[in-house]
Design a protein around this motif. Structure first.
Motif, PDB file in Angstrom:
ATOM      1  N   ASP A 185      53.026  61.149   2.761  1.00 31.24           N
ATOM      2  CA  ASP A 185      52.554  62.599   2.049  1.00 31.24           C
ATOM      3  C   ASP A 185      54.096  63.038   1.782  1.00 31.24           C
ATOM      4  N   LYS A 186      54.051  63.543   0.424  1.00 28.25           N
ATOM      5  CA  LYS A 186      55.421  63.927  -0.206  1.00 28.25           C
ATOM      6  C   LYS A 186      56.535  62.984  -0.101  1.00 28.25           C
ATOM      7  N   ILE A 187      56.261  61.682  -0.373  1.00 27.69           N
ATOM      8  CA  ILE A 187      56.973  60.570  -0.261  1.00 27.69           C
ATOM      9  C   ILE A 187      58.402  60.838  -0.795  1.00 27.69           C
ATOM     10  N   ILE A 188      58.303  61.249  -2.129  1.00 27.09           N
ATOM     11  CA  ILE A 188      59.506  61.342  -2.852  1.00 27.09           C
ATOM     12  C   ILE A 188      60.325  62.410  -2.321  1.00 27.09           C
ATOM     13  N   LEU A 189      59.825  63.521  -1.739  1.00 22.15           N
ATOM     14  CA  LEU A 189      60.762  64.543  -1.172  1.00 22.15           C
ATOM     15  C   LEU A 189      61.200  64.078   0.079  1.00 22.15           C
ATOM     16  N   ARG A 190      60.611  63.133   0.906  1.00 16.93           N
ATOM     17  CA  ARG A 190      60.920  62.507   2.045  1.00 16.93           C
ATOM     18  C   ARG A 190      62.381  61.823   1.840  1.00 16.93           C
ATOM     19  N   ASP A 191      62.141  61.082   0.666  1.00 14.55           N
ATOM     20  CA  ASP A 191      63.308  60.026   0.219  1.00 14.55           C
ATOM     21  C   ASP A 191      64.452  61.030  -0.227  1.00 14.55           C
ATOM     22  N   VAL A 192      64.185  62.155  -0.649  1.00 10.32           N
ATOM     23  CA  VAL A 192      65.421  63.158  -1.167  1.00 10.32           C
ATOM     24  C   VAL A 192      66.249  63.509   0.224  1.00 10.32           C
ATOM     25  N   ALA A 193      65.086  63.915   1.051  1.00  9.00           N
ATOM     26  CA  ALA A 193      65.847  64.363   2.297  1.00  9.00           C
ATOM     27  C   ALA A 193      66.783  63.370   3.099  1.00  9.00           C
TER      28      ALA A 193
ATOM     29  N   ASP B 282      53.900  71.401  -1.614  1.00  8.80           N
ATOM     30  CA  ASP B 282      52.920  70.673  -1.071  1.00  8.80           C
ATOM     31  C   ASP B 282      51.551  70.553  -2.191  1.00  8.80           C
ATOM     32  N   GLU B 283      51.625  71.467  -3.218  1.00 10.79           N
ATOM     33  CA  GLU B 283      50.608  71.420  -4.381  1.00 10.79           C
ATOM     34  C   GLU B 283      50.956  70.116  -5.089  1.00 10.79           C
ATOM     35  N   GLN B 284      52.260  69.914  -5.568  1.00  9.85           N
ATOM     36  CA  GLN B 284      52.623  69.232  -6.429  1.00  9.85           C
ATOM     37  C   GLN B 284      52.823  67.647  -5.972  1.00  9.85           C
ATOM     38  N   LEU B 285      53.169  67.839  -4.638  1.00 13.87           N
ATOM     39  CA  LEU B 285      53.217  66.547  -4.032  1.00 13.87           C
ATOM     40  C   LEU B 285      52.387  65.908  -3.116  1.00 13.87           C
ATOM     41  N   GLY B 286      51.237  66.473  -2.999  1.00 20.65           N
ATOM     42  CA  GLY B 286      50.134  66.052  -2.272  1.00 20.65           C
ATOM     43  C   GLY B 286      50.452  66.174  -0.688  1.00 20.65           C
ATOM     44  N   GLY B 287      50.819  67.335  -0.316  1.00 16.66           N
ATOM     45  CA  GLY B 287      51.231  67.597   1.312  1.00 16.66           C
ATOM     46  C   GLY B 287      50.124  68.114   1.883  1.00 16.66           C
ATOM     47  N   TYR B 288      48.957  68.515   1.337  1.00 18.90           N
ATOM     48  CA  TYR B 288      47.907  69.017   2.113  1.00 18.90           C
ATOM     49  C   TYR B 288      47.085  67.949   2.798  1.00 18.90           C
ATOM     50  N   SER B 289      46.217  68.077   3.849  1.00 18.78           N
ATOM     51  CA  SER B 289      45.427  67.220   4.241  1.00 18.78           C
ATOM     52  C   SER B 289      44.045  67.008   3.502  1.00 18.78           C
TER      53      SER B 289
END
Length: 529
Positions: free
Chosen positions: A470-478, A387-394
């Motif tokens: 939010d965390k768009i690159i991680l969602r693409d990984v999923a 969350d810290e690195q990928l902009g996951g917080y509100s």
């Protein structure tokens, strides 16, 4: 030491020069606390954990870096500490960081402790943060050209080309899989588990808690060597899927899912009367553990079972009653969270401690019966740092709303920079209390370097909705892993997803001081100074 990758905290006495060396890794992934002298006859002390004293400044998190204490001077009554900090690119940045770390120490500590900044600085193990907001970037860790117009001052343009998005996601996936492989390759033997599991259940039986109906003598001991703190959110399910790729198919994987007791009233009138009168008399009240993280966890479990049908997934339902929460917090969770004292620290620390304990009921797809279960995994994969690195917080979305891309960039840099002081020491203490080791793939040096090298809009896009941008690159990984449903799961903080915040019934803000973590505090909640 600065070239040593991975989590570390150490103490080393150099006899020849009478120097006591100590320090923490770049991210502060292992706990180390210090007590600085408050008066002439006071002592200097180091510890991985400390008991609550009622005063937050008695013990403090050691800022990351390497230090040495001159014991020859210490015996003369002078606490002289030399600090070797991380090179930040230029001296002014280092000076600013130095003032941030030590300029806020209590006055009495500054009076009796002399800090000296060494001219020899440590080389950071990660790539410097990419703070550029120009229209063309080349990410040095991947060689991928990112050509995207960014209008920082007025417009909001910043969406990536689909081909570039896929290339970045594939690179991220490759690095993240290697990070997980490193963390599951060398595993310690299984723990005993029986004594811990039985003590948990017997304690619950004696107190009349909800898990007390389980047979203490029919406790099933797990055979998984690896566990995942599992909410079903995108952070944890990606780690579970990658662990599946890295471990032999014969190996079991524990998915530890925590939920806190919720009171369910038989009618709306009962709920309203309880709220008005503070009484549950004449009301039909039941306990439920169907909290948001339990529901998303079960959905994630189904996805994992479809993705890897030959794997045995142990979904461990860790149900925590209000009585058990109060009992264990008072007994020692509060000491593990200390020196942090906020409502947020209390909620997160308790949730992590119960989840990492790994004692609950086993969700078996082939049976409607529940079985008491104790995980024996010594290694837990956790999603801290995502969350810290990928902009996951509100607050990242709010920073973008107020100040556009520059505001978002500044907020992410701030979160990553303070993760050692605010989060990781506390989390390490709460998890390792059970003899387990937390391993953090998202804070692997290669993963962090890659993410640091990316322009901010490659990692998160607040212009899109929650659960998408939010965390768009991680969602693409999923999605690359086949986790289509979980890829769209909105971020939910553990204190809200597990419903510990609701169970405690407090209207305090997360930054307020929590009375549960302090001795001799009469009021339920006080504002932090």
């Amino acid at each position: 030491m600065s070239q040593l990758l991975g989590p570390w905290a150490f103490l080393y006495y150099q006899v020849k020069h009478q120097l006591l060396w100590f320090g923490r890794d770049f991210f502060g992934r292992r706990s180390l606390l210090w007590h600085l002298p408050h008066h002439p006859s006071d002592s200097f002390a180091l510890s991985s954990v400390a008991a609550r004293t009622g005063k937050q400044t008695d013990w403090m998190e050691v800022p990351t870096g390497i230090y040495h204490l001159n014991l020859s001077l210490f015996m003369s009554g002078v606490t002289h500490i030399t600090y070797y900090g991380w090179r930040c690119g230029h001296s002014s940045a280092f000076d600013s960081k130095h003032k941030e770390l030590f300029g806020t120490l209590p006055v009495e500590c500054q009076q009796y402790t002399l800090f000296e900044q060494s001219p020899d600085m440590l080389s950071p193990p990660v790539t410097p943060f990419n703070s550029c907001l120009t229209s063309v970037n080349i990410t040095p860790r991947s060689g991928i050209h990112v050509d995207t117009p960014i209008i920082c001052s007025q417009g909001q343009e910043g969406s990536l080309d689909s081909t570039v998005r896929r290339q970045l996601a594939e690179t991220f996936l490759n690095l993240l899989e290697k990070a997980v492989m490193k963390r599951v390759k060398n595993l310690p033997p299984l723990g005993d588990g029986m004594s811990l599991g039985r003590s948990v259940l017997e304690s619950a039986c004696a107190a009349g808690d909800a898990v007390g109906h389980l047979d203490c003598h029919a406790l099933k001991l797990g055979n998984a060597k690896v566990g995942v703190l599992f909410s079903g959110g995108v952070d944890s399910i990606v780690l579970a899927a990658l662990a599946d790729r890295c471990l032999p198919k014969k190996d079991e994987i524990d998915l530890l899912n925590v939920a806190f007791e919720q009171r369910v009233y038989g009618s709306k009138s009962c709920a309203g009367r309880k709220k008005q009168l503070g009484s549950e008399d004449d009301c039909s009240v039941e306990s439920s553990f169907d909290v948001p993280d339990r529901l998303t966890g079960l959905c994630g479990l189904n996805e994992l079972r479809e993705l890897s049908r030959d794997r045995k997934w142990n979904f461990v339902q860790v149900d925590v009653t209000a009585g058990e929460l109060q009992r264990e917090r008072d007994k020692h969770i509060g000491d593990l969270v200390y020196p942090h004292t906020t409502v947020l620290d209390d909620s997160i620390g308790c949730a992590l401690w119960f989840a990492a304990r790994g004692c609950g009921t086993l969700n078996c797809p082939e049976s409607v019966e529940t079985h008491s279960y104790q995980s024996r995994a010594k290694v837990l994969l956790v999603g801290m740092g995502a969350d810290e690195q990928l902009g996951g917080y509100s607050r990242h979305r709010e920073a973008f709303r107020l100040h556009m891309w520059q505001g978002l960039l500044d907020e992410i840099q701030l979160d990553v920079g303070r993760i050692s002081q605010r989060n990781l020491g506390r989390d390490d203490r709460c998890i390792s209390d059970h003899g387990r080791e937390s391993r953090l793939p998202y804070l692997d040096e290669d993963v962090a370097s890659f993410l640091n090298s990316l322009p901010v809009w490659c990692k998160t896009d607040p212009q899109l909705s929650r659960g998408e941008g939010d965390k768009i690159i991680l969602r693409d990984v999923a999605r690359l892993l086949g986790l289509v449903g979980s890829a769209n799961c909105p971020k939910r903080a553990i204190q809200f997803g597990s419903r510990i915040a609701k169970l405690q019934g407090s209207r305090c803000k997360g930054s307020d001081t929590c009375s549960h973590l302090l001795h001799d505090v009469a009021t339920a909640c006080q504002m932090s100074s």
